[in-house]
Motif scaffolding. Sequence first.
Motif, PDB file in Angstrom:
ATOM      1  N   UNK A  48      43.017  47.796  30.778  1.00 22.03           N
ATOM      2  CA  UNK A  48      44.245  48.784  30.756  1.00 22.03           C
ATOM      3  C   UNK A  48      45.025  48.213  31.742  1.00 22.03           C
ATOM      4  N   UNK A  49      46.331  48.081  31.259  1.00 25.15           N
ATOM      5  CA  UNK A  49      47.368  47.419  32.108  1.00 25.15           C
ATOM      6  C   UNK A  49      48.595  48.450  32.348  1.00 25.15           C
ATOM      7  N   UNK A  50      48.975  48.845  33.502  1.00 30.59           N
ATOM      8  CA  UNK A  50      50.304  49.533  33.535  1.00 30.59           C
ATOM      9  C   UNK A  50      51.232  48.457  34.013  1.00 30.59           C
ATOM     10  N   UNK A  51      52.485  48.722  33.311  1.00 31.12           N
ATOM     11  CA  UNK A  51      53.491  48.161  33.595  1.00 31.12           C
ATOM     12  C   UNK A  51      54.672  48.859  34.079  1.00 31.12           C
ATOM     13  N   UNK A  73      44.637  52.948  34.401  1.00 27.24           N
ATOM     14  CA  UNK A  73      44.847  51.342  34.367  1.00 27.24           C
ATOM     15  C   UNK A  73      43.995  50.747  35.269  1.00 27.24           C
ATOM     16  N   UNK A  74      43.687  49.547  35.056  1.00 25.55           N
ATOM     17  CA  UNK A  74      42.707  48.708  35.911  1.00 25.55           C
ATOM     18  C   UNK A  74      43.700  47.797  36.876  1.00 25.55           C
ATOM     19  N   UNK A  75      44.803  47.372  36.054  1.00 25.96           N
ATOM     20  CA  UNK A  75      45.857  46.519  36.712  1.00 25.96           C
ATOM     21  C   UNK A  75      47.410  47.044  36.539  1.00 25.96           C
ATOM     22  N   UNK A  76      48.048  46.716  37.494  1.00 29.84           N
ATOM     23  CA  UNK A  76      49.568  47.059  37.625  1.00 29.84           C
ATOM     24  C   UNK A  76      50.376  45.914  37.662  1.00 29.84           C
ATOM     25  N   UNK A  77      51.260  45.699  37.088  1.00 27.10           N
ATOM     26  CA  UNK A  77      52.426  44.722  36.882  1.00 27.10           C
ATOM     27  C   UNK A  77      53.590  45.477  37.130  1.00 27.10           C
ATOM     28  N   UNK A 100      48.404  43.594  40.203  1.00 28.19           N
ATOM     29  CA  UNK A 100      48.313  42.078  39.563  1.00 28.19           C
ATOM     30  C   UNK A 100      49.629  41.377  40.093  1.00 28.19           C
ATOM     31  N   UNK A 101      50.920  41.695  39.987  1.00 31.97           N
ATOM     32  CA  UNK A 101      51.754  40.741  40.307  1.00 31.97           C
ATOM     33  C   UNK A 101      53.201  41.268  39.670  1.00 31.97           C
ATOM     34  N   UNK A 102      54.061  40.481  39.931  1.00 33.76           N
ATOM     35  CA  UNK A 102      55.559  40.999  39.221  1.00 33.76           C
ATOM     36  C   UNK A 102      55.708  40.088  38.198  1.00 33.76           C
ATOM     37  N   UNK A 133      48.295  38.037  30.588  1.00 37.73           N
ATOM     38  CA  UNK A 133      48.055  39.682  30.951  1.00 37.73           C
ATOM     39  C   UNK A 133      46.650  39.727  30.562  1.00 37.73           C
ATOM     40  N   UNK A 134      46.216  39.390  29.248  1.00 39.34           N
ATOM     41  CA  UNK A 134      44.889  39.916  28.739  1.00 39.34           C
ATOM     42  C   UNK A 134      43.677  38.818  29.396  1.00 39.34           C
ATOM     43  N   UNK A 135      44.176  37.943  30.086  1.00 41.85           N
ATOM     44  CA  UNK A 135      43.035  37.007  30.571  1.00 41.85           C
ATOM     45  C   UNK A 135      42.123  38.079  31.723  1.00 41.85           C
ATOM     46  N   UNK A 136      40.988  37.717  31.751  1.00 43.22           N
ATOM     47  CA  UNK A 136      40.234  38.466  32.855  1.00 43.22           C
ATOM     48  C   UNK A 136      40.676  38.009  34.153  1.00 43.22           C
ATOM     49  N   UNK A 137      40.702  38.854  35.068  1.00 43.94           N
ATOM     50  CA  UNK A 137      40.980  38.493  36.418  1.00 43.94           C
ATOM     51  C   UNK A 137      39.742  39.156  37.242  1.00 43.94           C
ATOM     52  N   UNK A 138      39.914  38.487  38.801  1.00 49.20           N
ATOM     53  CA  UNK A 138      38.620  38.751  39.538  1.00 49.20           C
ATOM     54  C   UNK A 138      38.759  40.198  39.469  1.00 49.20           C
ATOM     55  N   UNK A 139      40.066  40.808  40.015  1.00 51.67           N
ATOM     56  CA  UNK A 139      40.016  42.436  40.302  1.00 51.67           C
ATOM     57  C   UNK A 139      40.035  43.203  39.154  1.00 51.67           C
TER      58      UNK A 139
END
Length: 257
Positions: free
Chosen positions: A3-6, A141-145, A177-179, A244-250
């Motif tokens: 789950x990613x929030x942009x 969301x797990x991650x934010x871009x 996650x980043x910009x 974006x869909x790659x697994x990341x550490x966090x």
Amino acid sequence: MKKIAIYGKGGIGKSTTVSNVSAAIAAMGLTVMQIGCDPKADSTCNLTGGKNIPTVLNTLREKGDAVLEDIVVKSPSGVLCVESGGPVPGVGCAGRGIITAFEKLEELDAYEIYRPDVVLYDVLGDVVCGGFSMPIRGGYADEVCIVTSGEMMSLYAASNIAHAVKSFGKRGYATLRGLILNAKNVEGENELVDKAAEEIEAPVLYRLPRHPLVQQAEAQGKTVVEAFPDSDMAAHYRELAQLLIQETAGGGCSCPM
Ligand code: ADP
Ligand code: MG
């Protein structure tokens, strides 16, 4: 389920970017749900032939309640499209509208029924009030871009969003996650965004060029990925989608929603 929030300033290109990424992910054979969290309610319109789908808030206002089929529309490319919608202008709170929409999706078991591999939240980041911060702090969301260009106002919004994520992050919510640089071709753009990334201690994940095919696709009510699949710009969006869909550490946490 990832789950990613942009997030990003209004008009910076969030919906364009997210829709193209969604279409690219769907083309990989994954199930993707795109949830527009902007009172403009046009997040998914380039996936649905330029047509606006019914919003959760409008459906609730007009019908008093909603079933999943009212508020989740499958695009021809297979993307599950949802728009939270907004309040009646001048009355009510846009942030509260997002909370209502999220609660309705959960109440209707949308995530269990559609079982998306990826959920993308397209969120207006001009004001990161209680409602607009829901994807970050509500376990959604797990991650934010953050989408930004080199323009001052979009960098200012990016910095605000980054600070909100970091302050919630201490409590175990979504991580930054980043910009994503969506170029407006302002002078020294790359350096300006690099500097902003350094300040918020997050990487520049991807640099999308400004490209006229975006408008040409939009005129057809389509994403670039669908209208011009062989173009350089479609390749950029596919590359961003892969990243974006790659697994990341966090990321990729399995906390209940
Ligand atoms: P937001 O969702 O952040 O409000 P949109 O995605 O609606 O912004 O984009 C605003 C405008 O910018 C749209 O008309 C879109 O065509 C244009 N746009 C976005 N990204 C690009 C790009 N990389 N190249 C050219 N035009 C772009
Ligand atoms: Mg938008």
